[in-house]
Design an enzyme around this catalytic site. Sequence first.
Site, PDB file in Angstrom:
ATOM      1  N   HIS A  26     100.482 -14.253  75.938  1.00 54.88           N
ATOM      2  CA  HIS A  26      99.074 -14.659  76.014  1.00 54.88           C
ATOM      3  C   HIS A  26      98.167 -13.432  76.037  1.00 54.88           C
ATOM      4  CE1 HIS A  26      95.624 -17.154  77.454  1.00 54.88           C
ATOM      5  NE2 HIS A  26      95.292 -16.021  78.050  1.00 54.88           N
ATOM      6  N   GLU A  27      98.464 -12.503  76.928  1.00 57.18           N
ATOM      7  CA  GLU A  27      97.639 -11.300  77.044  1.00 57.18           C
ATOM      8  C   GLU A  27      97.759 -10.424  75.801  1.00 57.18           C
ATOM      9  OE1 GLU A  27      95.462 -11.004  79.264  1.00 57.18           O
ATOM     10  OE2 GLU A  27      96.129 -12.608  80.590  1.00 57.18           O
ATOM     11  N   HIS A  30      95.113 -11.372  73.290  1.00 53.79           N
ATOM     12  CA  HIS A  30      93.830 -10.714  73.574  1.00 53.79           C
ATOM     13  C   HIS A  30      93.875  -9.241  73.166  1.00 53.79           C
ATOM     14  CE1 HIS A  30      92.354 -14.207  75.606  1.00 53.79           C
ATOM     15  NE2 HIS A  30      93.131 -14.099  76.657  1.00 53.79           N
TER      16      HIS A  30
END
Length: 352
Positions: A26-27, A30
């Site tokens: 997920h990170e 980003h």
Amino acid sequence: MNLSKAGGSLGIIVALIVFSIIILFHEFGHFLLAKKNGIGVTEFALGMGPILFSFKRGETVYAVKALPLGGSCAMVGEDTDETGENSFNSKGVWQRFSVVVAGPVFNFILAFIFAVILVGMVGYDTPSVYKVEEGGPAWEAGIRDGDIIKEVDGRKVHLYKEFRTEVLMNGDGAPMEMVLERNGETYRTTVKPELSSDGTYKVMIYGGRYEKTGVLDTLKYSVFEVRYWITTTARSLGKLVTGQVSANELSGPVGIVDMIDDTYQEARSYGWLDVLLNMLNISILLSANLGVVNLLPIPALDGGRILFLIVEAVRGKPLPPEKEGWVHTIGFAFLMALMVFILYNDIHKLML
């Protein structure tokens, strides 16, 4: 699982590894889009709290922190009014949108990767009926062994678990309109679920056999698998908001770790292959779940930031930073209060 068993259990380690992979991916979404759009990343970390070890490459500190739940991708100007050339705020609205939405999207991508592995190994659960209990609601509606379920209440069915979920979500036992196929021909029928002794409604159909697929069908049914978990998560959240599901049924990180540990303990007696398959299935669920939850339009979540960016795109200018800051602060306080409630709920259930 009782608390005495939890200490030193390999299942806990497996659960933390599963969590770490999902959060890190997920990170990474980003991070990747931030770098692509020229936004500086000051820290990319797995975990929360004190740093266990770290190293710096370029402008970014890569770290592993003490609490192995959570993670972060700290960008220049993300939570400040900094407007330097490499700051989050200096980029166009759609550049910022792509960075924020990348986290949830990467969760859906990861869920798809896991689904491809799972479906490639065991196949998909066909929506075919292999047993109808004689005299039960499905039997009375004319459903017979070998029928293929095509639709339930207007929803297409590609996997048996989709049908099973429709039954579970039919909390009031309302009649269910079904489309089935028999010997190449479709027919319609209505099934009235029957209240069972355990307080749930059942239709007395048994299915869920797995069928191996080729490469193209593996990809197709992997999409169906991920879509199932996304839509089921969204519908469950809707029932929570409308009060059809109690908040006491929510599980947070502690409850999920407990669930993974229990699954591991049950699966390991069948061998490591069974453990792997169960962990893949849980990982699809959790990754899709994290993606959906992060898209909720709640301040302090990715969905809250996305909402502000959409408003900015429509207005042609951002909202005053101090107002947006206050909204995010209130949203963060709400999330913290919710997390405390969920943590208490998890621990309470563990001690029962």
